[in-house]
Design an enzyme around this catalytic site. Structure first.
Site, PDB file in Angstrom:
ATOM      1  N   LYS A  81       0.864  -1.240   0.088  1.00 18.61           N
ATOM      2  CA  LYS A  81      -0.066   0.083  -0.062  1.00 18.61           C
ATOM      3  C   LYS A  81       0.971   1.223   0.062  1.00 18.61           C
ATOM      4  O   LYS A  81       1.833   1.249   0.507  1.00 18.61           O
ATOM      5  CB  LYS A  81      -0.772  -0.113   1.298  1.00 18.61           C
ATOM      6  CG  LYS A  81      -1.992   1.121   1.441  1.00 18.61           C
ATOM      7  CD  LYS A  81      -2.731   0.724   2.530  1.00 18.61           C
ATOM      8  CE  LYS A  81      -3.896   1.830   2.567  1.00 18.61           C
ATOM      9  NZ  LYS A  81      -4.949   1.442   3.859  1.00 18.61           N
ATOM     10  N   SER A 156      -9.897   1.060   2.821  1.00 14.16           N
ATOM     11  CA  SER A 156      -9.172   2.209   2.021  1.00 14.16           C
ATOM     12  C   SER A 156      -7.921   1.524   1.305  1.00 14.16           C
ATOM     13  O   SER A 156      -7.105   1.680   0.299  1.00 14.16           O
ATOM     14  CB  SER A 156      -8.174   3.074   2.950  1.00 14.16           C
ATOM     15  OG  SER A 156      -7.424   2.578   3.833  1.00 14.16           O
ATOM     16  N   SER A 180      -9.922  -1.049   7.074  1.00  7.68           N
ATOM     17  CA  SER A 180      -9.476  -0.746   5.709  1.00  7.68           C
ATOM     18  C   SER A 180      -8.796  -2.035   4.959  1.00  7.68           C
ATOM     19  O   SER A 180      -8.243  -1.872   4.027  1.00  7.68           O
ATOM     20  CB  SER A 180      -8.363   0.346   5.951  1.00  7.68           C
ATOM     21  OG  SER A 180      -9.048   1.489   5.680  1.00  7.68           O
TER      22      SER A 180
END
Lengths: 489, 486
Positions: A81, A156, A180
């Site tokens: 990420k 996310s 997330s």
């Protein structure tokens, strides 16, 4: 051959590499080619560096040739990420304010991945500073769900989940502050783990809410996620909130017999808003565990309804302070025309942050105001203690708690982006986990009538990762269809 | 109407730790800009603070030294505000649970003359807490530059009650704190290097009343003279305002050395809301009672306590103790020498006069630090012993002392190698005295005529003949005996 490699699990790739049936360069090349061909549709990655990944793969092959492989995942690619620190790579955190920032240091998780010989491949898209549940808050572009390109991959960590689901990488790192990792894993039909708070060092993760953030693994199978967590977990002197507790053998614990395990069912998680198809998937899983000899126990988590408001107060408060460092002075975007220091802060931040980030900064600044501190932040902390106590009491009765991960399957893009409250409520089943600091795993509980994955969540007590891996691995073995992959052309 | 000032001080002191408060980077004064940083100091994305326990223990020791109540838990809060010198956009500090509460600082007010001891009193402390320093801004034309070397250095804030009533008391308070902290070895407290900084809260009230007037905070009192002058200026400004029938506004003012005046920075209405909240990146640290007790056992004697002891044990005068006691190095040096030879007064005199003088002559600017002094305490004691035993004259001792200072040799070695031993050989002495008498009939005649002082001229001649090595008292005796002979 190369396509096949992309559809292997990390565990399978590990064996192939160990047996020297394939090289890390072949494996990495396969993922690079597939990504280059199909990511324009999915848009999982913000940045990729094929040459760099191949150089890592080459180094891995050389190690192995010299008998010095660093561990089971040596040569296996992993996507990160884009809010984690890797020397020489981007760390945009999905924000324009860090568009041109290159990290000069490796975070602790990054160091561990490198020490395990893994090939760092691709920087995955995310909601700006991990604020969001759809990846639509990325300042750059939204990511598409590989199962339905018009649907959201969740967020996310939507880029990380989509990258794994689309077979652009066998494994990915995400961060989970209120769901997330788990919610995108659910939307993308893969496994995502939110480890116990303090299990994985946060050093090198751009902080959203310090008391809630935790890095975690995403993969196609529970075994893959367990293998990756094995590498990531452990005490770190650079993170004061890191737990100084030995890391157990997660993979070794997968095969244990689940008979007699007590699984809690909380009606608090099954009320209004839960879609019928997800409820049906949940019931199916309950029946599976019952049939497998587990004891199903009704438990009560009475403060669940307060979790979302409490979460948004604590998160906003911490985020408003954590994001103050992005001020235009040192390494962030700086507004071109400024008259003084205050103007520089105001304009750089106004230009650099997106609307959701601004919304939460304003909210957090408000609740920390000395006049409102007691009414909001302090009160929220007290309720947080009650939520934590709910779980502590529950885990005296059960080994794990089974819930849906999200109320629905992946929603269409644009469906909620203009309604922040509806978006926030999507995380209603995942948020309490972070408030309590316990661990949770989302796994694929099956597919809806229109072919969308439906994630289920198994929550474990503090440091009980082995227990939830063991239980979800058993479900997965009995439901091979849960590991189906989407077709992309 | 006559007014009396009431002053409270907030003193910031940098601690001398190996690394910064929450980062591994080191700090020392005077390094090239932005060379003493790391990802944590610069608040790069993803970095986290880790507390420096050394700084915490040092602060606890400071608290114990001043008799503060030590907190049971060390807790950290974030003080949120934007400023270019603050990399994180917040400062990690201690808001509602300072490490140390209460306590007092003993101060000595200026005496009526430099050589007369002033009155002592205790100033009440409110609290002492630990936090991190910020970077340093400078301005070049339209540009502002920031140096983050100083950012993150452990900083203690010592807050007094409004318990000082003159700029002299404020100055004495600062001096006492500096003495104590340097004694403890936790800080250098050099105001010129920014290691000690001071803000003052000043109010005035009609003399004799007990209430408090409207307080004004004065910032930037960052030089020794600034503390006195800034407070004096502010007192005068407030008196003048009240005398003109105006009111004092609660505000923050900045002292400007250049202008010799204070200027308004911001009023109470514009005061910051720092949005304090517990730092979620740092876990509270619970103190073990035994650890606090251990630190208590390691505390040094405070300078004023030492001074009282030196009066008692060594019968030294204020003119000497006021020079030696404020400095731990000189005090320790003195006591080490006294252990070797028990003449405290002579040793103290040698330190307070000769040693101090040589140290300051040794370097062009300031003084040579005592640690670099080549004379060992035992050698200094031996020199005093030589004088006492009459083996060298006081005059020769001066030369020996300077040679000891330059070479670090023992006095015995210098005396022996250079044949400086005082001549007490009676035969040789008698011969020299007789020679002086024979060659100087005029003073002899004067002496015999009853002018006793004329003997000094003869003594001088003997000292020349002996090349200064003759024992003066023996020469005196011998001359008198010889001159009495018919």
């Amino acid at each position: 051959m190369s396509q096949d490699l992309c559809f292997k699990t990390a565990a399978e790739l590990s064996h192939l590499l160990k047996d020297k049936a394939v090289s890390a360069v072949e494996v990495t090349t396969a993922f690079i080619e597939r990504t280059e061909r199909l990511d324009p549709q999915v848009k999982a990655f913000l940045n990729t560096d094929a040459a760099n990944a191949l150089a890592q793969a080459k180094a891995s092959d050389e190690r192995r040739a010299n008998g010095g492989a660093l561990g089971p995942l040596d040569g296996v690619p992993v996507a990160l990420k884009d809010n984690t620190a890797v020397i020489g790579q981007s760390m945009t955190s999905g924000s324009k304010i860090l568009k041109d920032y290159i990290s000069p240091y490796d975070g602790t998780c990054t160091q561990k991945l490198k020490a395990a010989g893994m090939v760092l491949w691709g920087r995955a898209n995310l909601d700006e500073f991990a604020m969001g549940s759809s990846t639509e808050n990325s300042a750059f572009f939204p990511t598409n769900n590989p199962w339905d390109l018009k649907a959201s991959p969740g967020g996310s960590s939507g880029g990380s989940a989509a990258a794994v689901a689309a077979s652009f990488a066998p494994l990915a790192i995400g961060s989970d502050t209120g769901g997330s990792i788990r919610q995108p894993a659910s939307f993308c039909g893969i496994v995502g783990v939110k480890p116990t708070y303090g299990r994985v060092s946060r050093y090198g993760l751009a902080s959203l809410a310090s008391s809630l953030d935790q890095l975690g693994p995403l993969g196609y199978t529970v075994e893959d996620a367990a293998m990756l967590l094995q590498v990531m977990a452990g005490h770190d002197e650079r993170d004061s909130t890191s737990l100084n507790v030995a890391v157990p053998d997660y993979v070794g614990a997968l095969q244990a017999n689940i008979k007699g395990k007590r699984i809690g069912i909380a009606q608090d998680y099954l009320g209004e808003g839960l879609a019928d198809n997800v409820r049906a998937a949940f019931e199916k899983a309950v029946q599976f565990y019952k049939a497998a000899g587990c004891e199903l126990v009704d438990i009560s988590l009475p403060h669940t309804a307060l979790a979302v408001p409490v979460y948004y107060i604590i998160l906003a408060a911490e985020a408003s302070s954590n994001l103050a460092r992005y001020d235009g002075v040192r390494y962030t975007h700086r507004s071109a025309e400024v008259s003084d220091a205050i103007d520089l802060f105001a304009k750089s931040r106004a230009e650099g942050f997106g609307p959701e980030v601004k919304r939460r900064i304003i909210l957090g600044t408000y609740v920390l105001n000395s006049g409102y501190y007691d009414a909001y932040y302090l009160r929220a902390q007290k309720v947080r203690t009650l939520i934590r106590r709910d779980f502590a009491l529950a885990f005296k009765q059960v080994d794990a708690i089974l819930t849906p991960t999200a109320p629905t399957v992946a929603f269409k893009q644009g469906a909620k982006v203009n309604d922040p409250l509806a978006m926030y409520l999507n995380d209603i089943y995942t948020i309490p986990t972070n408030l309590a600091g316990i661990c949770g795993v989302s796994f694929n509980g099956g597919f809806s009538a229109d072919g969308m994955p439906m994630g289920l969540q198994l929550l474990g007590d503090v440091l009980a990762e082995s227990t939830i891996f063991n239980l979800t691995h058993a479900f997965e073995k009995a439901h091979p269809e849960a590991n189906k992959r989407p077709t992309l052309a | 109407m006559e007014y009396e000032p009431v002053i409270g001080l907030e003193v910031h002191v940098q601690l001398k730790t190996k690394s910064k408060m929450f980062a591994r980077a080191p700090y020392h004064f005077g390094a090239a800009p932005n060379t003493l940083t790391d990802p944590v100091v610069l608040a790069l994305p993803g970095t986290l603070p880790v507390m420096n326990k050394e700084a915490i223990w040092q602060t606890v020791q400071v608290g114990l030294l001043f008799g503060c109540k030590i907190a049971e838990v060390c807790k950290w809060d974030r003080k949120n505000y934007f400023y270019p010198d603050s990399p994180k956009g917040y400062q990690i500090s201690q808001f509602d649970q300072p490490l140390c509460l209460g306590g007092t600082v003993e101060i000595e007010l200026p005496g009526p003359a430099r050589n007369i001891e002033g009155v002592h009193r205790h100033v009440q402390l409110t609290r002492i807490h630990l936090e991190e320093d910020v970077g340093k801004l400078s301005h070049q034309g339209a540009d502002s530059l920031v140096d983050f070397n100083r950012a993150g250095v452990p900083l203690i804030e010592i807050v007094s009650e409004p318990d000082m009533y003159s700029s002299d008391e404020a100055f004495s308070f600062l001096t006492a704190i500096r003495m104590a902290l340097v004694y403890l070895g936790v800080a250098d407290c050099d105001m010129e290097k920014g290691q000690m900084r001071c803000d003052a809260n000043v109010s005035i009230r009609p003399k004799g009343s007990t209430g408090l007037g409207t307080k004004v905070e004065i910032k930037n009192l960052n030089t020794i003279s600034g503390v006195r002058n800034g407070i004096e200026f502010e007192i005068a400004r407030q008196v003048e305002l009240l005398n003109r029938g105006e009111t004092i506004v609660q505000e923050t003012r900045r002292w400007s050395i250049e202008d010799g005046a204070t200027f308004s920075m911001r009023s109470k209405e514009k005061a910051h809301d720092y949005r304090y909240f517990p730092d979620p990146d740092l876990m509270p640290l619970k103190f073990e009672k035994t650890e606090v007790e251990r630190l208590h056992g390691l505390l040094p004697e405070l300078p004023f306590d030492k001074q009282r002891r030196f009066y008692q044990a060594y019968d030294l005068p204020y003119t000497i103790t006021s020079v030696i006691c404020p400095d731990k190095g000189f005090s320790d040096y003195f006591e080490a020498a006294v252990k070797c030879y028990n003449n405290p007064k002579a040793i103290a005199n040698l330190i307070a006069n000769d040693l101090l003088r040589e140290l300051s002559l040794a370097v062009a600017d300031g003084a040579l630090p005592l640690e670099e002094c080549k004379i060992k305490p035992e050698h200094l004691a031996a020199l005093v012993e030589c004088i006492d035993k009459g083996s060298i004259s006081r005059q020769i001792a001066q030369d020996v002392f300077i040679q000891m200072f330059k070479t670090g040799q023992a006095p015995a070695q210098i005396i022996q190698e250079q044949g400086l031993e005082q001549n007490s050989d009676l035969g040789a002495l008698e011969a020299m005295c007789q020679q002086a008498i024979n060659e100087n009939p005029h003073p002899v005649a004067e002496y015999k005529a009853g002018k006793e002082k004329a003997i000094n001229a003869l003594k001088g001649k003997v000292m020349v003949l002996s090349q200064g090595k003759a024992n003066p008292s023996l020469v005196d005796e011998m001359l008198k005996t010889l001159l009495q002979k018919p």
